[in-house]
Write a protein that holds these residues in place. Structure first.
Motif, PDB file in Angstrom:
ATOM      1  N   ASN A 214       0.925 -10.302   6.455  1.00  0.00           N
ATOM      2  CA  ASN A 214       1.096 -11.766   6.521  1.00  0.00           C
ATOM      3  C   ASN A 214      -0.037 -12.513   5.819  1.00  0.00           C
ATOM      4  O   ASN A 214      -0.474 -13.574   6.278  1.00  0.00           O
ATOM      5  CB  ASN A 214       1.188 -12.227   7.983  1.00  0.00           C
ATOM      6  CG  ASN A 214       2.394 -11.627   8.687  1.00  0.00           C
ATOM      7  OD1 ASN A 214       3.477 -11.539   8.120  1.00  0.00           O
ATOM      8  ND2 ASN A 214       2.189 -11.197   9.928  1.00  0.00           N
ATOM      9  N   LEU A 215      -0.508 -11.960   4.707  1.00  0.00           N
ATOM     10  CA  LEU A 215      -1.568 -12.630   3.963  1.00  0.00           C
ATOM     11  C   LEU A 215      -1.012 -13.883   3.297  1.00  0.00           C
ATOM     12  O   LEU A 215       0.181 -13.981   3.008  1.00  0.00           O
ATOM     13  CB  LEU A 215      -2.129 -11.668   2.907  1.00  0.00           C
ATOM     14  CG  LEU A 215      -3.490 -12.012   2.306  1.00  0.00           C
ATOM     15  CD1 LEU A 215      -4.588 -12.029   3.368  1.00  0.00           C
ATOM     16  CD2 LEU A 215      -3.866 -11.001   1.204  1.00  0.00           C
ATOM     17  N   CYS A 216      -1.890 -14.840   3.040  1.00  0.00           N
ATOM     18  CA  CYS A 216      -1.458 -16.129   2.506  1.00  0.00           C
ATOM     19  C   CYS A 216      -1.095 -16.068   1.025  1.00  0.00           C
ATOM     20  O   CYS A 216      -0.537 -17.028   0.482  1.00  0.00           O
ATOM     21  CB  CYS A 216      -2.548 -17.174   2.726  1.00  0.00           C
ATOM     22  SG  CYS A 216      -4.140 -16.750   1.970  1.00  0.00           S
ATOM     23  N   LEU A 217      -1.405 -14.976   0.335  1.00  0.00           N
ATOM     24  CA  LEU A 217      -1.062 -14.787  -1.069  1.00  0.00           C
ATOM     25  C   LEU A 217      -0.201 -13.534  -1.227  1.00  0.00           C
ATOM     26  O   LEU A 217      -0.205 -12.654  -0.362  1.00  0.00           O
ATOM     27  CB  LEU A 217      -2.326 -14.608  -1.918  1.00  0.00           C
ATOM     28  CG  LEU A 217      -3.176 -15.827  -2.224  1.00  0.00           C
ATOM     29  CD1 LEU A 217      -4.406 -15.400  -3.023  1.00  0.00           C
ATOM     30  CD2 LEU A 217      -2.401 -16.889  -2.981  1.00  0.00           C
ATOM     31  N   SER A 218       0.513 -13.442  -2.339  1.00  0.00           N
ATOM     32  CA  SER A 218       1.201 -12.199  -2.668  1.00  0.00           C
ATOM     33  C   SER A 218       0.174 -11.074  -2.686  1.00  0.00           C
ATOM     34  O   SER A 218      -0.950 -11.235  -3.169  1.00  0.00           O
ATOM     35  CB  SER A 218       1.864 -12.309  -4.033  1.00  0.00           C
ATOM     36  OG  SER A 218       2.889 -13.275  -4.018  1.00  0.00           O
ATOM     37  N   CYS A 219       0.592  -9.926  -2.171  1.00  0.00           N
ATOM     38  CA  CYS A 219      -0.381  -8.839  -1.986  1.00  0.00           C
ATOM     39  C   CYS A 219       0.257  -7.505  -2.345  1.00  0.00           C
ATOM     40  O   CYS A 219       1.410  -7.234  -1.993  1.00  0.00           O
ATOM     41  CB  CYS A 219      -0.860  -8.830  -0.532  1.00  0.00           C
ATOM     42  SG  CYS A 219      -2.129  -7.598  -0.189  1.00  0.00           S
ATOM     43  N   LEU A 220      -0.496  -6.676  -3.040  1.00  0.00           N
ATOM     44  CA  LEU A 220      -0.106  -5.312  -3.363  1.00  0.00           C
ATOM     45  C   LEU A 220      -1.131  -4.380  -2.746  1.00  0.00           C
ATOM     46  O   LEU A 220      -2.319  -4.450  -3.072  1.00  0.00           O
ATOM     47  CB  LEU A 220      -0.050  -5.126  -4.876  1.00  0.00           C
ATOM     48  CG  LEU A 220       0.205  -3.701  -5.391  1.00  0.00           C
ATOM     49  CD1 LEU A 220       1.576  -3.199  -4.946  1.00  0.00           C
ATOM     50  CD2 LEU A 220       0.078  -3.650  -6.905  1.00  0.00           C
ATOM     51  N   ASP A 221      -0.689  -3.508  -1.856  1.00  0.00           N
ATOM     52  CA  ASP A 221      -1.574  -2.566  -1.167  1.00  0.00           C
ATOM     53  C   ASP A 221      -1.442  -1.196  -1.828  1.00  0.00           C
ATOM     54  O   ASP A 221      -0.413  -0.527  -1.710  1.00  0.00           O
ATOM     55  CB  ASP A 221      -1.193  -2.489   0.311  1.00  0.00           C
ATOM     56  CG  ASP A 221      -2.118  -1.593   1.120  1.00  0.00           C
ATOM     57  OD1 ASP A 221      -3.037  -0.993   0.523  1.00  0.00           O
ATOM     58  OD2 ASP A 221      -1.913  -1.484   2.341  1.00  0.00           O
ATOM     59  N   LEU A 222      -2.496  -0.763  -2.534  1.00  0.00           N
ATOM     60  CA  LEU A 222      -2.489   0.522  -3.240  1.00  0.00           C
ATOM     61  C   LEU A 222      -3.319   1.587  -2.535  1.00  0.00           C
ATOM     62  O   LEU A 222      -3.580   2.643  -3.119  1.00  0.00           O
ATOM     63  CB  LEU A 222      -3.010   0.330  -4.667  1.00  0.00           C
ATOM     64  CG  LEU A 222      -2.136  -0.508  -5.602  1.00  0.00           C
ATOM     65  CD1 LEU A 222      -2.798  -0.642  -6.974  1.00  0.00           C
ATOM     66  CD2 LEU A 222      -0.747   0.091  -5.750  1.00  0.00           C
ATOM     67  N   ALA A 223      -3.727   1.352  -1.318  1.00  0.00           N
ATOM     68  CA  ALA A 223      -4.571   2.328  -0.615  1.00  0.00           C
ATOM     69  C   ALA A 223      -3.867   3.673  -0.514  1.00  0.00           C
ATOM     70  O   ALA A 223      -2.739   3.765  -0.016  1.00  0.00           O
ATOM     71  CB  ALA A 223      -4.921   1.811   0.777  1.00  0.00           C
ATOM     72  N   GLY A 224      -4.525   4.716  -1.006  1.00  0.00           N
ATOM     73  CA  GLY A 224      -3.981   6.061  -0.937  1.00  0.00           C
ATOM     74  C   GLY A 224      -2.871   6.348  -1.916  1.00  0.00           C
ATOM     75  O   GLY A 224      -2.266   7.428  -1.873  1.00  0.00           O
ATOM     76  N   ARG A 225      -2.613   5.439  -2.852  1.00  0.00           N
ATOM     77  CA  ARG A 225      -1.468   5.593  -3.760  1.00  0.00           C
ATOM     78  C   ARG A 225      -1.873   5.829  -5.214  1.00  0.00           C
ATOM     79  O   ARG A 225      -1.001   5.949  -6.074  1.00  0.00           O
ATOM     80  CB  ARG A 225      -0.590   4.336  -3.698  1.00  0.00           C
ATOM     81  CG  ARG A 225       0.083   4.088  -2.363  1.00  0.00           C
ATOM     82  CD  ARG A 225       0.803   2.743  -2.362  1.00  0.00           C
ATOM     83  NE  ARG A 225       1.688   2.595  -3.521  1.00  0.00           N
ATOM     84  CZ  ARG A 225       2.223   1.425  -3.890  1.00  0.00           C
ATOM     85  NH1 ARG A 225       1.951   0.322  -3.190  1.00  0.00           N
ATOM     86  NH2 ARG A 225       3.013   1.364  -4.951  1.00  0.00           N
ATOM     87  N   THR A 226      -3.149   5.893  -5.502  1.00  0.00           N
ATOM     88  CA  THR A 226      -3.583   5.989  -6.896  1.00  0.00           C
ATOM     89  C   THR A 226      -4.616   7.095  -7.070  1.00  0.00           C
ATOM     90  O   THR A 226      -5.435   7.356  -6.182  1.00  0.00           O
ATOM     91  CB  THR A 226      -4.203   4.669  -7.380  1.00  0.00           C
ATOM     92  OG1 THR A 226      -5.308   4.324  -6.533  1.00  0.00           O
ATOM     93  CG2 THR A 226      -3.193   3.542  -7.356  1.00  0.00           C
ATOM     94  N   SER A 227      -4.597   7.716  -8.246  1.00  0.00           N
ATOM     95  CA  SER A 227      -5.677   8.607  -8.636  1.00  0.00           C
ATOM     96  C   SER A 227      -6.867   7.752  -9.074  1.00  0.00           C
ATOM     97  O   SER A 227      -6.767   6.527  -9.196  1.00  0.00           O
ATOM     98  CB  SER A 227      -5.229   9.505  -9.783  1.00  0.00           C
ATOM     99  OG  SER A 227      -5.036   8.728 -10.967  1.00  0.00           O
ATOM    100  N   LEU A 228      -7.992   8.395  -9.355  1.00  0.00           N
ATOM    101  CA  LEU A 228      -9.173   7.640  -9.781  1.00  0.00           C
ATOM    102  C   LEU A 228      -8.911   6.890 -11.087  1.00  0.00           C
ATOM    103  O   LEU A 228      -9.290   5.723 -11.236  1.00  0.00           O
ATOM    104  CB  LEU A 228     -10.368   8.577  -9.949  1.00  0.00           C
ATOM    105  CG  LEU A 228     -10.961   9.160  -8.670  1.00  0.00           C
ATOM    106  CD1 LEU A 228     -12.140  10.073  -9.023  1.00  0.00           C
ATOM    107  CD2 LEU A 228     -11.416   8.066  -7.719  1.00  0.00           C
ATOM    108  N   LEU A 229      -8.266   7.551 -12.044  1.00  0.00           N
ATOM    109  CA  LEU A 229      -8.052   6.898 -13.332  1.00  0.00           C
ATOM    110  C   LEU A 229      -6.911   5.891 -13.278  1.00  0.00           C
ATOM    111  O   LEU A 229      -6.924   4.895 -14.010  1.00  0.00           O
ATOM    112  CB  LEU A 229      -7.814   7.939 -14.414  1.00  0.00           C
ATOM    113  CG  LEU A 229      -9.044   8.777 -14.761  1.00  0.00           C
ATOM    114  CD1 LEU A 229      -8.734   9.763 -15.880  1.00  0.00           C
ATOM    115  CD2 LEU A 229     -10.235   7.899 -15.153  1.00  0.00           C
TER     116      LEU A 229
END
Length: 312
Positions: A214-229
Motif C-alpha cells: 500500500n505504498l503511495c507510489l507505484s512500486c516494484l519489489d525485486l527482493a530475491g528476484r535478481t542476480s548481481l548483474l
C-alpha cells in the motif's frame, strides 16, 4: 613510474570477498589494464561476488576461493592452479597467498603505504609502484545484453522515468534503517519520483514487502528476484539510490547513479560508495534507528538538485 623490466602478459589479482569490497577493487583492475592493455587477468574471487567479473573484457579466468576455509582453502587453491608463472601477482587480501604462487613480481598490502582514507585509496596504494601517480578511476561493473534486456522487461510497466531505488537490507541488523522509515521517506518525497524499486536478497523479502504494501507510489519489489548483474543493470536505469551500508550502494555507484548511503555503525569515510555523485549520513550515536526521516529527506532533496540532468 612502473619498474617492470619485462612485458606484462599475465596478471593474477587476488580480490576481496564481500560484494561491496569486490566492487571497490575494480579501480585497481582498471588501472592495471590501462597500464598493461595487452595483458590478461586471472582473478581469485569468492563465490559470493565472482559474478561481478563475468563480463570483464580483459578477464581470463575467475578462480573461486572460499575465505571461510582459511589456510586450507589457500593450499587447495595452490594445488589446483596450473604451473603458470605470472608476470605480476597483486594480492589485496594480505594473507600471504601471493607468496605461494609462481610469479615474477608480487605487489601486496604488506609492501604498501597504508594511508588514512577510503578503502579504494588503500587498494590503489598496493599497485602504486606499478601504475604510477595517476588519479584513481571510478568503480565500474560490466553487464551484457541479457541483463539489459532483463532490466527493460521488468521496468516496462512502471510509470514515468524518475525512479527511486531503495536498498533497505544489510547483512547485519544494526546497519538497517527501520522499514517504516523508508516508507515515511517515500511519503515525504513522493512528488519527486514516479515510482519506487526495492532491491535486496532473499533475506530482505519481508523487509521489502512491508515497505511495498500500500505504498503511495507505484512500486516494484525485486527482493530475491535478481542476480548481481541483473541488479546492476536495473540500477543503471534509476534516478537515485538510497539505502543502508551494503553491497547494493556500491553496485549503484559502480553503474554511475547518485547514491545516498545511511550509516549507523561503520566507517563511512573508509567504506562509503566510491562515487563523485554520492552522499552519506551517519547517526551521531551510531544507532541507525536514531537517524531522523527529516534528515534523510533533506539530504535526498539536496542530492536530487545537485545531480539534476542538464537540459541541452
Amino acid at each position: 613510474m612502473s619498474d617492470h623490466p619485462y612485458p606484462v602478459h599475465q596478471i593474477l589479482l587476488v580480490t576481496l570477498s564481500n560484494i561491496g569490497d569486490a566492487v571497490m577493487t575494480t579501480p585497481v583492475m582498471e588501472a592495471l589494464h590501462d597500464k598493461h592493455p595487452g595483458a590478461v587477468m586471472d582473478i581469485i574471487a569468492d563465490p559470493r561476488s565472482c559474478e561481478l567479473f563475468a563480463h570483464c573484457p580483459y578477464r581470463n579466468r575467475v578462480i573461486l576461493r572460499d575465505k571461510q576455509q582459511g589456510w586450507r582453502g589457500s593450499l587447495a587453491l595452490v594445488r589446483e592452479l596450473p604451473r603458470l608463472r605470472y608476470d605480476l601477482i597483486v594480492d589485496l587480501r594480505t594473507d600471504g597467498l601471493a607468496w605461494l604462487l609462481r610469479g615474477r613480481r608480487r605487489l601486496t598490502r604488506q609492501g604498501a603505504r597504508r594511508p588514512e582514507g577510503h578503502a579504494v585509496e588503500r587498494h590503489m596504494e598496493v599497485i602504486r609502484r606499478d601504475v604510477g601517480t595517476a588519479g584513481i578511476l571510478p568503480t565500474r561493473l560490466w553487464f551484457d545484453g541479457s541483463e539489459l534486456e532483463f532490466a527493460t522487461r521488468v521496468l516496462a510497466d512502471l510509470p514515468g522515468s524518475r525512479w527511486l531505488a531503495l536498498g533497505p537490507g544489510a547483512r547485519w541488523e544494526p546497519k538497517c534503517w527501520p522499514p517504516g522509515r523508508f516508507r515515511e521517506l517515500v511519503l515525504s518525497r513522493r512528488e519527486d519520483f514516479d515510482a519506487v524499486v526495492l532491491f535486496g536478497s532473499e533475506a530482505d523479502k519481508d523487509r521489502c514487502r512491508s515497505i511495498a504494501e500500500n505504498l503511495c507510489l507505484s512500486c516494484l519489489d525485486l527482493a530475491g528476484r535478481t542476480s548481481l548483474l541483473e541488479t546492476a543493470a536495473v540500477l543503471s536505469r534509476m534516478r537515485l539510490f538510497t539505502g543502508n551500508d551494503s553491497g547494493l550502494g556500491h553496485i549503484a555507484a559502480a553503474v554511475g547513479i547518485p547514491t545516498l548511503t545511511l550509516f549507523g555503525p561503520g566507517e563511512p569515510q573508509r567504506y562509503r560508495p566510491w562515487n563523485s555523485r554520492g552522499r552519506w549520513l551517519q547517526s551521531p550515536n551510531r544507532d541507525i534507528r536514531a537517524l531522523p526521516v527529516s534528515h534523510v529527506a533533506d539530504a535526498l532533496t539536496e542530492l536530487l538538485r545537485a545531480t539534476e540532468p542538464q537540459e541541452v
